[in-house]
Design an enzyme around this catalytic site. Structure first.
Site, mmCIF file in Angstrom:
data_model
loop_
_atom_site.group_PDB
_atom_site.id
_atom_site.type_symbol
_atom_site.label_atom_id
_atom_site.label_comp_id
_atom_site.label_asym_id
_atom_site.label_seq_id
_atom_site.Cartn_x
_atom_site.Cartn_y
_atom_site.Cartn_z
ATOM 1 N N HIS A 1 11.043 -9.333 0.507
ATOM 2 C CA HIS A 1 10.835 -7.895 0.614
ATOM 3 C C HIS A 1 12.115 -7.024 0.735
ATOM 4 C CE1 HIS A 1 9.156 -3.939 1.108
ATOM 5 N NE2 HIS A 1 8.195 -4.222 0.581
ATOM 6 N N TYR B 1 3.090 4.625 0.729
ATOM 7 C CA TYR B 1 3.518 5.289 1.789
ATOM 8 C C TYR B 1 2.522 6.109 2.541
ATOM 9 C CZ TYR B 1 8.216 4.047 -0.445
ATOM 10 O OH TYR B 1 9.241 3.525 -0.999
ATOM 11 N N ASP C 1 0.888 -1.026 0.049
ATOM 12 C CA ASP C 1 -0.039 -0.016 -0.001
ATOM 13 C C ASP C 1 0.957 1.226 0.102
ATOM 14 O OD1 ASP C 1 0.853 -0.122 2.715
ATOM 15 O OD2 ASP C 1 -1.154 0.665 3.507
ATOM 16 N N PHE D 1 6.964 2.187 -4.185
ATOM 17 C CA PHE D 1 8.416 2.313 -3.666
ATOM 18 C C PHE D 1 8.936 3.760 -4.207
ATOM 19 C CE2 PHE D 1 8.275 -2.495 -4.161
ATOM 20 C CZ PHE D 1 8.537 -2.547 -2.724
#
Length: 222
Positions: A186, A66, A64, A77
């Protein structure tokens, strides 16, 4: 939310007419009217605006947006220039450097990737300020699954980069033998050392694209 006008529109039009999306739209509208929500409403569909379906070469899935002020702008990202580079992106840049020798940029704005056919898609497209995952379960997952399904159905080579368990849950949807699916932990500082560093996903993506006659991605952010 800014309307979609490129080749995503005919693909997603059936979703807009479904009851779940109508419910989602009203919930999100209320959230924007009563709370601080990220990204700005005009940026919610930026991943689709910047990367038309017919141009997609690779897909990077985030979870989701930031949730701090000034960060989210619709690409997973990514943050705009002038915003501190988040820790996960610091690690992505480090792997890029180690894999392809890319110099590490002084900003985190990934629009160059999106414009080259890298779909930078979060599975949930909005979030309340300072509350990670606060819009999980409202309906975005069904909508972004429709996006992933549409990409999977494309009859040309595409690479899916699945980083972390939430992204890897989407692997079951990716059954097109023309595509390449790459998995790694991740890039978060909590997990990058478990195998994200050294995964070489960027060079593997380009090797696959070149082997299939597709122009590789220039991963260097300038």
């Amino acid at each position: 939310m800014a309307g979609i006008t490129n080749d995503w529109l005919p693909v997603l039009n059936p979703e807009f007419r479904k009851q779940y999306y109508k419910d989602l739209y009203h919930k999100i509208l209320e959230e924007y009217n009563t709370r601080q929500i990220f990204p700005a409403s005009e940026d919610v569909f930026n991943a689709l605006h910047l990367t038309p379906l017919h141009e997609i070469k690779a897909v990077i899935l985030g979870q989701d947006p930031y949730h701090d002020i000034g960060q989210a702008h619709g690409l997973c990202f990514s943050v705009k220039k002038g915003v501190a580079i988040p820790p996960s992106l610091v690690n992505i840049y480090q792997e890029l450097h180690d894999d392809l020798g890319c110099s590490i940029p002084d900003h985190g704005y990934l629009e160059q990737w999106a414009k080259q056919g890298v779909l930078l898609l979060n599975t949930v497209l909005t979030v309340r300020a300072h509350q990670a995952n606060s819009h999980r379960g409202l309906g975005w997952e069904q909508f972004t699954d429709a996006i992933i399904k549409a990409v999977n159905e494309q009859d040309r080579p595409i690479v899916f980069l699945l980083w972390g368990a939430p992204a890897q849950k989407k692997k079951a949807m990716l059954d097109n033998p023309r595509h390449l699916v790459l998995e790694a932990p991740h890039p978060s500082p909590l997990s990058a050392y478990r195998g994200f560093f050294g995964c070489r996903h960027f060079s593997k993506t380009n090797e696959f694209l070149k082997a299939n006659g597709v122009e590789p991605i220039d991963w260097q952010i300038t």
